[in-house]
Design an enzyme around this catalytic site. Structure first.
Site, short mmCIF file in Angstrom:
data_model
loop_
_atom_site.label_atom_id
_atom_site.label_comp_id
_atom_site.label_asym_id
_atom_site.label_seq_id
_atom_site.Cartn_x
_atom_site.Cartn_y
_atom_site.Cartn_z
N TYR A 228 16.63 62.97 62.37
CA TYR A 228 18.08 62.93 62.61
C TYR A 228 18.46 61.65 63.35
O TYR A 228 19.33 60.89 62.90
CB TYR A 228 18.52 64.17 63.42
CG TYR A 228 19.88 64.00 64.06
CD1 TYR A 228 21.06 64.00 63.31
CD2 TYR A 228 20.00 63.81 65.45
CE1 TYR A 228 22.30 63.83 63.91
CE2 TYR A 228 21.24 63.63 66.05
CZ TYR A 228 22.38 63.65 65.28
OH TYR A 228 23.61 63.47 65.87
N THR B 138 25.47 58.79 68.60
CA THR B 138 24.92 59.79 69.52
C THR B 138 24.05 59.13 70.58
O THR B 138 23.48 58.05 70.34
CB THR B 138 24.08 60.83 68.74
OG1 THR B 138 23.31 61.60 69.66
CG2 THR B 138 23.12 60.19 67.76
N ASP B 139 23.90 59.80 71.72
CA ASP B 139 22.98 59.29 72.76
C ASP B 139 21.53 59.38 72.30
O ASP B 139 20.65 58.74 72.89
CB ASP B 139 23.19 60.05 74.09
CG ASP B 139 22.90 61.54 74.01
OD1 ASP B 139 22.60 62.06 72.92
OD2 ASP B 139 22.98 62.21 75.07
N GLU B 140 21.27 60.16 71.24
CA GLU B 140 19.89 60.30 70.77
C GLU B 140 19.32 59.01 70.21
O GLU B 140 18.10 58.88 70.07
CB GLU B 140 19.80 61.38 69.67
CG GLU B 140 19.98 62.77 70.21
CD GLU B 140 19.31 63.83 69.33
OE1 GLU B 140 19.86 64.91 69.23
OE2 GLU B 140 18.24 63.56 68.74
P1 NAD Z 1 28.59 69.56 62.44
O1 NAD Z 1 27.26 69.73 61.80
O2 NAD Z 1 29.19 70.70 63.17
O3 NAD Z 1 29.66 69.09 61.35
C1 NAD Z 1 29.35 68.14 60.38
C2 NAD Z 1 30.47 68.16 59.32
O4 NAD Z 1 30.17 67.12 58.37
C3 NAD Z 1 30.54 69.46 58.54
O5 NAD Z 1 31.88 69.86 58.38
C4 NAD Z 1 29.93 69.12 57.19
O6 NAD Z 1 30.43 69.89 56.11
C5 NAD Z 1 30.30 67.65 57.06
N1 NAD Z 1 29.39 66.93 56.16
C6 NAD Z 1 28.02 66.96 56.17
N2 NAD Z 1 27.54 66.19 55.18
C7 NAD Z 1 28.61 65.64 54.55
C8 NAD Z 1 28.75 64.73 53.47
N3 NAD Z 1 27.70 64.26 52.80
N4 NAD Z 1 30.01 64.36 53.10
C9 NAD Z 1 31.10 64.85 53.74
N5 NAD Z 1 31.02 65.72 54.76
C10 NAD Z 1 29.79 66.11 55.17
O7 NAD Z 1 28.44 68.30 63.39
P2 NAD Z 1 29.09 68.01 64.82
O8 NAD Z 1 28.26 68.62 65.87
O9 NAD Z 1 30.54 68.30 64.76
O10 NAD Z 1 28.85 66.44 64.92
C11 NAD Z 1 29.85 65.54 64.44
C12 NAD Z 1 29.34 64.13 64.65
O11 NAD Z 1 29.09 63.90 66.03
C13 NAD Z 1 28.03 63.83 63.93
O12 NAD Z 1 28.11 62.53 63.40
C14 NAD Z 1 26.97 63.91 65.03
O13 NAD Z 1 25.90 63.06 64.74
C15 NAD Z 1 27.77 63.42 66.23
N6 NAD Z 1 27.35 63.93 67.53
C16 NAD Z 1 27.27 65.26 67.77
C17 NAD Z 1 26.94 65.73 69.03
C18 NAD Z 1 26.89 67.20 69.34
O14 NAD Z 1 26.51 67.55 70.46
N7 NAD Z 1 27.26 68.07 68.45
C19 NAD Z 1 26.65 64.82 70.05
C20 NAD Z 1 26.72 63.45 69.78
C21 NAD Z 1 27.07 63.03 68.53
O1 TDX Z 2 16.37 77.27 69.57
C1 TDX Z 2 16.39 76.27 70.31
N1 TDX Z 2 15.61 76.25 71.42
C2 TDX Z 2 15.55 75.19 72.27
O2 TDX Z 2 14.83 75.22 73.27
C3 TDX Z 2 17.21 75.12 70.02
C4 TDX Z 2 18.09 75.10 68.80
C5 TDX Z 2 17.14 74.05 70.89
N2 TDX Z 2 16.32 74.07 71.97
C6 TDX Z 2 16.30 72.89 72.85
C7 TDX Z 2 16.03 71.57 72.15
C8 TDX Z 2 16.79 70.57 72.99
O3 TDX Z 2 15.98 70.18 74.10
O4 TDX Z 2 17.60 72.74 73.42
C9 TDX Z 2 17.98 71.35 73.53
C10 TDX Z 2 19.25 71.13 72.75
O5 TDX Z 2 18.95 71.31 71.38
P1 TDX Z 2 20.04 71.10 70.22
O6 TDX Z 2 21.25 71.94 70.51
O7 TDX Z 2 19.36 71.25 68.92
O8 TDX Z 2 20.52 69.59 70.48
P2 TDX Z 2 19.73 68.20 70.53
O9 TDX Z 2 18.43 68.26 69.86
O10 TDX Z 2 19.79 67.75 71.97
O11 TDX Z 2 20.74 67.30 69.65
C11 TDX Z 2 22.16 67.41 69.90
O12 TDX Z 2 22.62 66.40 70.72
C12 TDX Z 2 22.86 65.15 70.18
C13 TDX Z 2 22.97 67.52 68.63
O13 TDX Z 2 22.42 68.49 67.78
C14 TDX Z 2 23.10 66.22 67.94
O14 TDX Z 2 24.00 66.32 66.83
C15 TDX Z 2 23.64 65.21 68.90
O15 TDX Z 2 23.63 63.94 68.32
#
Ligand code: NAD
Ligand code: TDX
Length: 356
Positions: free
Chosen positions: A166, A142-144
């Site tokens: 996280y 992730t970019d985080e």
């Molecule tokens: P999500 O939370 O929607 O899905 C996570 C999945 O992983 C779920 O299906 C869950 O059941 C499974 N899981 C959790 N713990 C597990 C375990 N111990 N064993 C097997 N399966 C397990 O997440 P997402 O948003 O789809 O993110 C997917 C990946 O991308 C993650 O690694 C996250 O860090 C990364 N990522 C997400 C974002 C974003 O914006 N959502 C951005 C950058 C990176």
């Molecule tokens: O209720 C809310 N109110 C609010 O102001 C929530 C849930 C979020 N926020 C803000 C926090 C952040 O500045 O919105 C922004 C986005 O929040 P999230 O959707 O929780 O994402 P973020 O914290 O940026 O992290 C996400 O991006 C990187 C994903 O959850 C991660 O899985 C990914 O790695």
């Protein structure tokens, strides 16, 4: 294994078929990626290995149920026996590791499971991938991991500087993957992507939470003054990037994936209200997220120049389609926003007094 819910592939594996193990394929990005791969490479064999936590939902991949080249196996990446089983059963050629605890707010409430799944789980998968001569292991980072930056953009060489449980757990896993390459020459890639949006995203994350609350005439909780920036990318563009890294990424390399589409949280919440036709009075400023990162932004020149990737989906079109998807999938949403979700919602949002 908690429960054995898998069947073997209905089609035999031919010698040149690719067998891909996808972890976390019942979650948001993983399920979109499975659909993407099914459409683009109908002959690939896909194993979806997922623990089905609160975020895992088999409805997200219901389209795959009868596909003879797809199997679902329930298992925990942080359980060595489960990981061993999936490798023994299927001997995958490629591993794409999406599974994670993925929500920052939940990591503040309960960090331990983030360390287990995100760090230990990644190491187990690396171990078995190495033992089984997996041709490539892709870690979805992730970019985080770069932490918050006020200006400019992080390149793949920028320092890792995570600020919440996280992102600390993702940064540790990201480093473990890098170390496996440096130590053993393990065939890996790391993808560091910005915030994704699109269909099937769990409504704890900003965009689907705001859409879901607006649909239900509930307050939209804005942390702090809403003056935080995120870069948003459509999940299909991210799937295209991961596909390119799988097929063409140079071994051992890290690739940033960005959207070039930064929004201030408050502006985005207002825009979503406008699209859904709900009033700004639903906006509710609440106590800030502790250790809240101000801004993430990645420089993605490397994937652009090496793999010819850039975002294709215009945000205004993608977000309109996403809003329409949630409006037309309220059954999917309603099934989630009950039970565990309501408990979490209370825990995270109750008693967060409004800010002055
Ligand atoms: P999500 O939370 O929607 O899905 C996570 C999945 O992983 C779920 O299906 C869950 O059941 C499974 N899981 C959790 N713990 C597990 C375990 N111990 N064993 C097997 N399966 C397990 O997440 P997402 O948003 O789809 O993110 C997917 C990946 O991308 C993650 O690694 C996250 O860090 C990364 N990522 C997400 C974002 C974003 O914006 N959502 C951005 C950058 C990176
Ligand atoms: O209720 C809310 N109110 C609010 O102001 C929530 C849930 C979020 N926020 C803000 C926090 C952040 O500045 O919105 C922004 C986005 O929040 P999230 O959707 O929780 O994402 P973020 O914290 O940026 O992290 C996400 O991006 C990187 C994903 O959850 C991660 O899985 C990914 O790695």
């Amino acid at each position: 294994m908690q429960e054995n819910t898998f069947n073997f592939f209905k089609n035999e594996k031919k010698i040149d078929d690719k067998m891909i193990l996808i972890t976390g394929g019942a979650g948001f990005i993983g399920s979109n990626f499975i659909r993407f791969m099914r459409n683009k490479y109908p002959n690939y064999k896909i194993i979806n290995f997922d623990k089905l936590t609160y975020a895992g939902n088999l409805n997200n991949v219901s389209l795959m149920e009868d596909n003879p080249d797809y199997v679902f196996m329930k298992g925990d990446v942080a359980n060595q026996k489960d990981v061993k089983n999936v490798f023994e059963e299927f001997n995958p050629d490629y591993v794409i590791h999406f599974a994670a605890e993925s929500h920052v707010d939940r990591s503040i409430l309960n960090p331990d499971v983030f360390l287990q799944t995100n760090i230990i789980g990644t190491q187990y998968l690396l171990n078995f991938s190495r033992l089984n001569n997996v041709k490539k292991f892709i870690f979805i980072s992730t970019d985080e991991v770069y932490g918050s930056i006020d200006k400019d953009h992080c390149t793949e060489e920028s320092p890792i500087c995570p600020n919440n449980y996280y992102s600390v757990s993702k940064a540790a896993a990201d480093n473990l993957v890098k170390v496996s390459y440096q130590t053993h020459g393990q065939r890996i890639n790391i993808v560091r992507c910005c915030n994704n949006y699109g269909q099937f995203q769990f409504p704890e994350k900003f965009i689907p939470l705001m859409i879901s609350n607006a649909i239900n005439n509930k307050d939209l909780p804005i942390y702090g003054d809403g003056n935080y920036f995120r870069d948003w990318l459509h999940v299909d563009d991210n799937c295209r990037a991961i596909d390119l890294v799988l097929h063409k990424g140079r071994i051992g390399e890290i690739y940033n994936v960005g959207g070039n589409n930064e929004w201030r949280n408050i502006d985005l919440a207002e825009y979503l209200l406008e699209l859904i036709g709900k009033p700004k009075s639903l906006l509710s400023y609440i106590m800030d997220r502790p250790s809240h990162d101000y801004r993430y932004a990645v420089n993605f020149n490397k994937i652009r120049s090496e793999l010819c990737w850039h975002p294709l989906i215009d945000f205004k079109i993608g977000i309109k389609q996403t809003v329409d998807w949630y409006l037309s999938h309220q059954d999917w949403l309603n099934e989630i926003i009950s039970g565990e979700y309501l408990k979490y919602y209370d825990l995270n949002y109750k008693n967060r007094d409004a800010q002055e």
